[in-house]
Design a protein around this motif. Sequence first.
Motif, PDB file in Angstrom:
ATOM      1  N   MET A   1      27.520 -65.115  11.849  1.00 53.37           N
ATOM      2  CA  MET A   1      27.849 -65.307  10.439  1.00 53.37           C
ATOM      3  C   MET A   1      29.056 -66.228  10.303  1.00 53.37           C
ATOM      4  SD  MET A   1      29.622 -61.612   9.517  1.00 53.37           S
ATOM      5  CE  MET A   1      30.126 -62.136   7.882  1.00 53.37           C
ATOM      6  N   GLN A   2      29.106 -66.989   9.221  1.00 54.32           N
ATOM      7  CA  GLN A   2      30.243 -67.856   8.961  1.00 54.32           C
ATOM      8  C   GLN A   2      31.390 -67.053   8.356  1.00 54.32           C
ATOM      9  OE1 GLN A   2      30.972 -70.778   9.743  1.00 54.32           O
ATOM     10  NE2 GLN A   2      29.349 -72.280   9.463  1.00 54.32           N
ATOM     11  N   LEU A   3      32.601 -67.422   8.690  1.00 53.04           N
ATOM     12  CA  LEU A   3      33.759 -66.785   8.096  1.00 53.04           C
ATOM     13  C   LEU A   3      34.017 -67.370   6.722  1.00 53.04           C
ATOM     14  CD1 LEU A   3      36.270 -66.716  11.082  1.00 53.04           C
ATOM     15  CD2 LEU A   3      34.689 -64.930  10.366  1.00 53.04           C
ATOM     16  N   ARG A  77      32.622 -75.697  11.338  1.00 49.77           N
ATOM     17  CA  ARG A  77      33.050 -76.947  10.722  1.00 49.77           C
ATOM     18  C   ARG A  77      34.343 -77.459  11.368  1.00 49.77           C
ATOM     19  NH1 ARG A  77      32.334 -81.479  10.235  1.00 49.77           N
ATOM     20  NH2 ARG A  77      33.462 -82.681   8.671  1.00 49.77           N
ATOM     21  N   ALA A  78      35.243 -76.552  11.730  1.00 50.20           N
ATOM     22  CA  ALA A  78      36.469 -76.968  12.409  1.00 50.20           C
ATOM     23  C   ALA A  78      36.138 -77.616  13.750  1.00 50.20           C
ATOM     24  CB  ALA A  78      37.386 -75.761  12.612  1.00 50.20           C
ATOM     25  N   ILE A  82      36.928 -81.501  14.978  1.00 54.19           N
ATOM     26  CA  ILE A  82      37.588 -81.799  16.247  1.00 54.19           C
ATOM     27  C   ILE A  82      36.737 -82.764  17.063  1.00 54.19           C
ATOM     28  CG2 ILE A  82      38.251 -80.802  18.476  1.00 54.19           C
ATOM     29  CD1 ILE A  82      39.082 -78.254  16.886  1.00 54.19           C
ATOM     30  N   ALA A  83      35.444 -82.474  17.145  1.00 53.42           N
ATOM     31  CA  ALA A  83      34.532 -83.314  17.932  1.00 53.42           C
ATOM     32  C   ALA A  83      34.499 -84.742  17.413  1.00 53.42           C
ATOM     33  CB  ALA A  83      33.132 -82.705  17.917  1.00 53.42           C
ATOM     34  N   GLN A 105      30.381 -78.640  23.270  1.00 55.64           N
ATOM     35  CA  GLN A 105      28.997 -78.858  22.818  1.00 55.64           C
ATOM     36  C   GLN A 105      28.971 -79.704  21.555  1.00 55.64           C
ATOM     37  OE1 GLN A 105      26.769 -75.225  22.124  1.00 55.64           O
ATOM     38  NE2 GLN A 105      25.356 -76.247  20.720  1.00 55.64           N
ATOM     39  N   GLN A 106      29.896 -79.441  20.629  1.00 52.41           N
ATOM     40  CA  GLN A 106      29.955 -80.228  19.401  1.00 52.41           C
ATOM     41  C   GLN A 106      30.401 -81.669  19.685  1.00 52.41           C
ATOM     42  OE1 GLN A 106      28.783 -79.486  16.426  1.00 52.41           O
ATOM     43  NE2 GLN A 106      28.096 -77.528  17.305  1.00 52.41           N
TER      44      GLN A 106
END
Length: 257
Positions: A1-3, A77-78, A82-83, A105-106
């Motif tokens: 789940m997304q925060l 999304r963070a 960064i990626a 991975q991102q």
Amino acid sequence: MQLSTRQQAILTLLREQGGVLASGDLTDHFDVSVQTIRKDLNDLSDMGLVKRVHGGITLPVQTHNLSFANRCVINLRAKQRIAERVVAQLPEGCSLFLGIGTTPQQVAEAMLNHPGATVITNNLNAALALCRNSRISTYLCGGRLRPSDQDLMGEDATAYLRRFQVNFGIFGIGGLSADGALLDFSPEESHISQAILENCEQRFLVADASKYLRSAPVKTGHLNDIDRLFVDQLPAPFEDLCLRHDIDVVVCAEAAL
């Protein structure tokens, strides 16, 4: 789940306050009901991001990593921001290691339109993402498959990485202590990261702010061992730590509207 935005803010506040927060302080800080905060804390506890204690929460003491499914969506999304910043600094024709974890991975996902590079990795999902760019030559090491983490580990994997000398080593960590120690959850993970650190010209640590003050039992190195830190935000104590050790930090914050 997304925060949710508030749950992300709770985690940031928890780290800024040294890892302990009272529930009452959270209801006052966010001006919401006890029931709302209780639900937020229960969700964070269920994901292993906090530990519920009488009257509040603390950062959990962990000897095992969160599930891969949870790590894929937490702070997604963070990690993508960064990626994107990391890939923008990779010149055409460069060579690089991509380590284990969801942030590396991102980085692979963000290389879809990169003009060309050579990548060595033990990260299965990174390798699969890189297959979509025909201009990238990808070397996937052998070793023991960890189905729960979707990567390759062990002596064979570590020895394979040590055969290369590359321009950039891009890796994540399990946690970062208050004194700057880079932490991992197993000796195998630590050996992979150490092989990356020792066999590249520039060392890029990619870590969303949730890694700060997160416990893990194996010490891999120290912030002083890296050349650049890419992070989504810098809570005040984290910023002070980087300043004390003169760390080159790239903050990949959400763009203002």
